[in-house]
Design a protein around this motif. Sequence first.
Motif, PDB file in Angstrom:
ATOM      1  N   PHE A 156       0.769  -1.145   0.049  1.00 47.08           N
ATOM      2  CA  PHE A 156       0.031   0.093  -0.018  1.00 47.08           C
ATOM      3  C   PHE A 156       0.968   1.408   0.057  1.00 47.08           C
ATOM      4  CE2 PHE A 156      -2.905  -3.127   2.215  1.00 47.08           C
ATOM      5  CZ  PHE A 156      -3.768  -3.232   0.974  1.00 47.08           C
ATOM      6  N   ASN A 157       2.016   1.401   0.538  1.00 41.30           N
ATOM      7  CA  ASN A 157       2.706   2.401   0.585  1.00 41.30           C
ATOM      8  C   ASN A 157       4.403   2.147  -0.158  1.00 41.30           C
ATOM      9  OD1 ASN A 157       0.950   3.788   2.104  1.00 41.30           O
ATOM     10  ND2 ASN A 157       1.782   2.984   4.177  1.00 41.30           N
ATOM     11  N   ASN A 158       4.468   1.007  -0.972  1.00 41.02           N
ATOM     12  CA  ASN A 158       5.766   1.275  -1.606  1.00 41.02           C
ATOM     13  C   ASN A 158       6.973   1.211  -0.764  1.00 41.02           C
ATOM     14  OD1 ASN A 158       6.861   0.390  -3.938  1.00 41.02           O
ATOM     15  ND2 ASN A 158       7.542   2.648  -4.336  1.00 41.02           N
ATOM     16  N   GLY A 159       6.761   0.160   0.597  1.00 43.21           N
ATOM     17  CA  GLY A 159       7.692  -0.113   1.514  1.00 43.21           C
ATOM     18  C   GLY A 159       8.780  -0.978   0.806  1.00 43.21           C
ATOM     19  N   LYS A 160       9.707  -1.121   1.808  1.00 47.28           N
ATOM     20  CA  LYS A 160      11.107  -1.815   1.485  1.00 47.28           C
ATOM     21  C   LYS A 160      10.861  -3.232   1.513  1.00 47.28           C
ATOM     22  CE  LYS A 160      13.669   0.680   3.807  1.00 47.28           C
ATOM     23  NZ  LYS A 160      14.840   1.306   4.772  1.00 47.28           N
ATOM     24  N   GLY A 161      10.074  -3.571   2.880  1.00 47.51           N
ATOM     25  CA  GLY A 161      10.267  -5.123   2.990  1.00 47.51           C
ATOM     26  C   GLY A 161      11.577  -5.560   3.511  1.00 47.51           C
ATOM     27  N   ASP A 162      12.016  -4.584   4.146  1.00 47.85           N
ATOM     28  CA  ASP A 162      13.632  -5.363   4.518  1.00 47.85           C
ATOM     29  C   ASP A 162      13.535  -5.958   5.776  1.00 47.85           C
ATOM     30  OD1 ASP A 162      16.486  -5.079   4.879  1.00 47.85           O
ATOM     31  OD2 ASP A 162      16.301  -3.525   6.041  1.00 47.85           O
ATOM     32  N   TRP A 163      14.355  -7.364   5.868  1.00 46.67           N
ATOM     33  CA  TRP A 163      14.053  -8.216   6.756  1.00 46.67           C
ATOM     34  C   TRP A 163      14.921  -7.408   8.182  1.00 46.67           C
ATOM     35  CZ3 TRP A 163      18.102 -10.486   9.275  1.00 46.67           C
ATOM     36  CH2 TRP A 163      19.456 -10.517   8.722  1.00 46.67           C
ATOM     37  N   LEU A 164      16.049  -6.842   7.860  1.00 48.47           N
ATOM     38  CA  LEU A 164      16.533  -6.223   8.942  1.00 48.47           C
ATOM     39  C   LEU A 164      15.692  -5.261   9.880  1.00 48.47           C
ATOM     40  CD1 LEU A 164      20.226  -5.639   7.801  1.00 48.47           C
ATOM     41  CD2 LEU A 164      19.531  -7.178   9.652  1.00 48.47           C
ATOM     42  N   GLU A 165      14.936  -4.391   9.036  1.00 52.53           N
ATOM     43  CA  GLU A 165      14.101  -3.650   9.649  1.00 52.53           C
ATOM     44  C   GLU A 165      12.875  -4.394  10.369  1.00 52.53           C
ATOM     45  OE1 GLU A 165      10.835  -0.443   7.852  1.00 52.53           O
ATOM     46  OE2 GLU A 165      12.675  -0.503   7.116  1.00 52.53           O
ATOM     47  N   ILE A 166      12.368  -5.396   9.927  1.00 51.33           N
ATOM     48  CA  ILE A 166      11.477  -6.267  10.692  1.00 51.33           C
ATOM     49  C   ILE A 166      12.006  -6.642  11.866  1.00 51.33           C
ATOM     50  CG2 ILE A 166      10.026  -8.328  10.639  1.00 51.33           C
ATOM     51  CD1 ILE A 166      10.193  -7.788   7.424  1.00 51.33           C
ATOM     52  N   VAL A 167      13.199  -7.430  11.873  1.00 48.45           N
ATOM     53  CA  VAL A 167      14.065  -7.719  13.019  1.00 48.45           C
ATOM     54  C   VAL A 167      14.085  -6.619  14.178  1.00 48.45           C
ATOM     55  CG1 VAL A 167      15.923  -8.789  14.286  1.00 48.45           C
ATOM     56  CG2 VAL A 167      15.074  -9.785  11.784  1.00 48.45           C
ATOM     57  N   GLY A 168      14.455  -5.580  13.686  1.00 48.87           N
ATOM     58  CA  GLY A 168      14.614  -4.345  14.502  1.00 48.87           C
ATOM     59  C   GLY A 168      13.351  -3.803  15.158  1.00 48.87           C
ATOM     60  N   MET A 169      12.125  -4.114  14.299  1.00 44.55           N
ATOM     61  CA  MET A 169      10.567  -3.620  14.883  1.00 44.55           C
ATOM     62  C   MET A 169      10.329  -4.806  16.119  1.00 44.55           C
ATOM     63  SD  MET A 169       9.635  -0.964  13.405  1.00 44.55           S
ATOM     64  CE  MET A 169       8.136  -0.920  13.372  1.00 44.55           C
ATOM     65  N   VAL A 170      10.656  -5.942  15.777  1.00 42.65           N
ATOM     66  CA  VAL A 170      10.272  -6.988  16.715  1.00 42.65           C
ATOM     67  C   VAL A 170      11.154  -6.682  18.167  1.00 42.65           C
ATOM     68  CG1 VAL A 170      10.474  -9.541  17.335  1.00 42.65           C
ATOM     69  CG2 VAL A 170       9.789  -8.622  14.950  1.00 42.65           C
ATOM     70  N   LYS A 171      12.421  -6.525  17.956  1.00 43.86           N
ATOM     71  CA  LYS A 171      13.418  -6.327  19.148  1.00 43.86           C
ATOM     72  C   LYS A 171      12.705  -5.080  19.939  1.00 43.86           C
ATOM     73  CE  LYS A 171      17.549  -8.109  17.723  1.00 43.86           C
ATOM     74  NZ  LYS A 171      19.042  -7.831  17.383  1.00 43.86           N
ATOM     75  N   SER A 172      12.640  -3.892  19.301  1.00 43.40           N
ATOM     76  CA  SER A 172      12.121  -2.808  20.040  1.00 43.40           C
ATOM     77  C   SER A 172      10.632  -2.819  20.509  1.00 43.40           C
ATOM     78  CB  SER A 172      12.256  -1.468  19.199  1.00 43.40           C
ATOM     79  OG  SER A 172      11.413  -1.508  17.990  1.00 43.40           O
TER      80      SER A 172
END
Length: 197
Positions: free
Chosen positions: A153-169
């Motif tokens: 919907f927003n042309n995001g990156k879908g970066d796995w490192l960003e996903i892991v960072g979100m999970v941690k925080s």
Amino acid sequence: MEVGCRCFEFVPLKSFKELCLAQPDPDLVCLVKGCKWLPSKCKIFAWRAGLDCIPTKQALVRRNIISDSDECVFCQEAQESVDHLFTGCIVAMKVWSGISSWIKSPPLFAFSFKDLMDFYLSSGGGAPAKDVIRGIIIAACWFIWKARNEKIFNNGKGDWLEIVGMVKSYSFFWFKNRCKFKDLDWVEWCKFPLYML
């Protein structure tokens, strides 16, 4: 509210939990109860994903809602189903590799969403450690889904490192504010989330 000859009413969260606990399948019930530190939205999402009731592209095509491509938004290599999105996609596999190294467990390999939800059962440690691991896995699924929607919907990156960072925080924030461990240390959490147990 009356629509045609069918009557619909809104069900409060308490009634939803009672309905879930009345389900005959114990594998799906365990996703809703326990993990008190997770927000309800994550637990309900995991419950719905376990029932294959989230709007993946495969589900939307099956319901004749979309007619274009049903390929995975991340890898474009397979049909976007619940099992592929959370276990078979290269982005998901990289997320699980990052989570495995963070929680210091053997590599997390799953062939279905149910396998993923059952991973905590084979992890070491007592009930508190299993509760943290189960919550982290459910949170990771939630953020994979959010990244998928962001990409569509927003042309995001879908970066796995960003996903892991979100999970941690976010898991740190949720765990610290909803559990008895109020003096959690962010640096130690980032090294190993079970350090306090």
